[in-house]
Design an enzyme around this catalytic site. Structure first.
Site, mmCIF file in Angstrom:
data_model
loop_
_atom_site.group_PDB
_atom_site.id
_atom_site.type_symbol
_atom_site.label_atom_id
_atom_site.label_comp_id
_atom_site.label_asym_id
_atom_site.label_seq_id
_atom_site.Cartn_x
_atom_site.Cartn_y
_atom_site.Cartn_z
ATOM 1 N N CYS A 145 -0.337 4.124 2.250
ATOM 2 C CA CYS A 145 -0.107 3.897 3.695
ATOM 3 C C CYS A 145 1.360 4.118 4.063
ATOM 4 O O CYS A 145 1.666 4.697 5.102
ATOM 5 C CB CYS A 145 -0.476 2.472 4.097
ATOM 6 S SG CYS A 145 -1.975 1.839 3.375
ATOM 7 N N ASP A 146 2.267 3.609 3.239
ATOM 8 C CA ASP A 146 3.672 3.513 3.652
ATOM 9 C C ASP A 146 4.650 4.371 2.847
ATOM 10 O O ASP A 146 5.835 4.428 3.194
ATOM 11 C CB ASP A 146 4.139 2.040 3.570
ATOM 12 C CG ASP A 146 3.308 1.140 4.467
ATOM 13 O OD1 ASP A 146 2.888 1.607 5.535
ATOM 14 O OD2 ASP A 146 3.071 -0.022 4.088
ATOM 15 N N CYS A 182 0.833 -1.208 0.000
ATOM 16 C CA CYS A 182 0.000 0.000 0.000
ATOM 17 C C CYS A 182 0.869 1.260 0.000
ATOM 18 O O CYS A 182 1.429 1.639 1.029
ATOM 19 C CB CYS A 182 -0.904 -0.015 1.236
ATOM 20 S SG CYS A 182 -1.849 1.489 1.446
#
Ligand code: NAP
Length: 312
Positions: free
Chosen positions: A138-139, A135
């Site tokens: 997200c990261d 993701c």
């Protein structure tokens, strides 16, 4: 047989499930939407949605999903958090085992979507959170000014590669063929981006790591079999998705890949059970198609319930 608590229970809170909930609630069906974690599904990890009509310039996935949620709750849709472990077909009613508790309804809409597929290479699991991610939204911000790789050639891989150029010093897009699968507009952007280097005809052969996490990978040329090392601190895997259908494999007919077999009418082989969105056999998996499925599934459920009520 116990009396059904709900007319319809919708399993899954992505665009398909929420649209089914909106339509079912507007049809005055007593409806419940069950979501395992956070409402919004895969859209919650999507940066910019550029192809949802009505939003020129695009809209962030989480913002769009917040609007979907507000809209369906406005029509009285009940939502709850819970993991559906099993669904039992009793004929006119269906029993759902949700976190060990029983719930009954007359119709079920399966809108469980899909989750990112893993590469399946040794060491992958141990490196999740230590360089390997599924993701970018997200990261991505953890990888500032360092080289990273994105694996895959579809829309997700190319969108993620483009997004990650905001942070990384270089993005190596590793694709197993010599042509990307992604939509042309995304391909054009990737090819024009100076920070993106494409490793054509390449797959990940193995990971390299030390105590701090990922340090590199060995890529293998799919044409020649030759290998080469790349130095990267992050790897974003975007090689497609797997439908979330394991818990219903004994309930409805699935394809070999795990998709629920159903046509445009969203009917599964079990009367009263419908499927909507990315977990259905279909030629296109987008927010727009998920939304269409959700609307059709709710209509089918409504008709099924009307028929059941007329038989009484
Ligand atoms: P996808 O379209 O299935 O693409 C998966 C990519 O990964 C393909 O390029 C495939 O290669 C490659 N791949 C598969 N297994 C691999 C492996 N083991 N090793 C290396 N590469 C592998 O998946 P997706 O990109 O996640 O998209 C899923 C669906 O969501 C699609 O329908 C897509 O259009 C949609 N989507 C749409 C948007 C948008 O409209 N903005 C954004 C994201 C996703 P091959 O090409 O050789 O098969």
């Amino acid at each position: 047989m116990s009396k059904a608590e709900y007319d319809v229970i919708i399993v899954g809170g992505g665009p398909a499930g929420m649209t089914a909930g909106l339509y079912a609630s507007r049809a005055r069906l007593k409806s419940l939407l069950l979501e395992k974690m956070i409402m919004g599904g895969q859209m919650m990890t999507t940066t910019l949605v550029e192809n949802w009509p009505g939003y020129p310039g695009g809209i962030d996935g989480p913002e769009l999903m917040a609007r979907f949620r507000e809209h369906c709750v406005e029509f009285g849709l009940e939502t709850d958090t819970g993991t559906v472990e099993k669904i039992i077909d009793n004929g006119d009613t269906k029993t759902l085992i949700v976190d060990g508790e029983e719930m009954t309804c007359k119709a079920v809409i399966l809108a469980t979507g899909a989750i990112p597929r893993k590469l399946g290479i040794e060491g992958e699991e141990a490196l999740v959170g230590k360089g390997v991610s599924y993701c970018a939204t997200c990261d991505g911000a953890f990888f500032r000014e360092v080289p990273i790789a994105v694996i895959g050639g579809g829309d997700t891989a190319v969108e993620e590669a483009l997004f990650l150029t905001r942070f990384a010093s270089k993005v190596i897009l590793v694709h197993r063929r010599d042509q990307l699968r992604a939509t042309q507009i995304l391909q054009d952007r990737a090819l024009a981006n100076e920070k993106i280097e494409i490793a054509w005809n390449s797959v990940v052969d193995s990971f390299e790591s030390d105590n701090s996490g990922l340090t590199g990978a060995v890529l293998k040329d799919t044409q020649t079999g030759e290998t080469r090392n790349i130095e990267i601190q992050g790897m974003f895997v975007a090689v497609g998705v797997t439908p979330t259908t394991g818990f219903i494999k004994d309930l409805v007919e699935l394809t070999e890949d795990g998709y629920v077999k159903a046509g445009e009418d969203t009917k599964t082989n079990v009367p009263g059970i419908y499927v909507a969105g990315d977990n259905r056999t279909t030629i296109l998996r987008q927010v727009s198609t998920a939304v269409g499925d959700g609307a059709v599934a709710a209509l089918m459920a409504e008709r099924h319930i009307t028929e059941l009520d007329q038989q009484k």
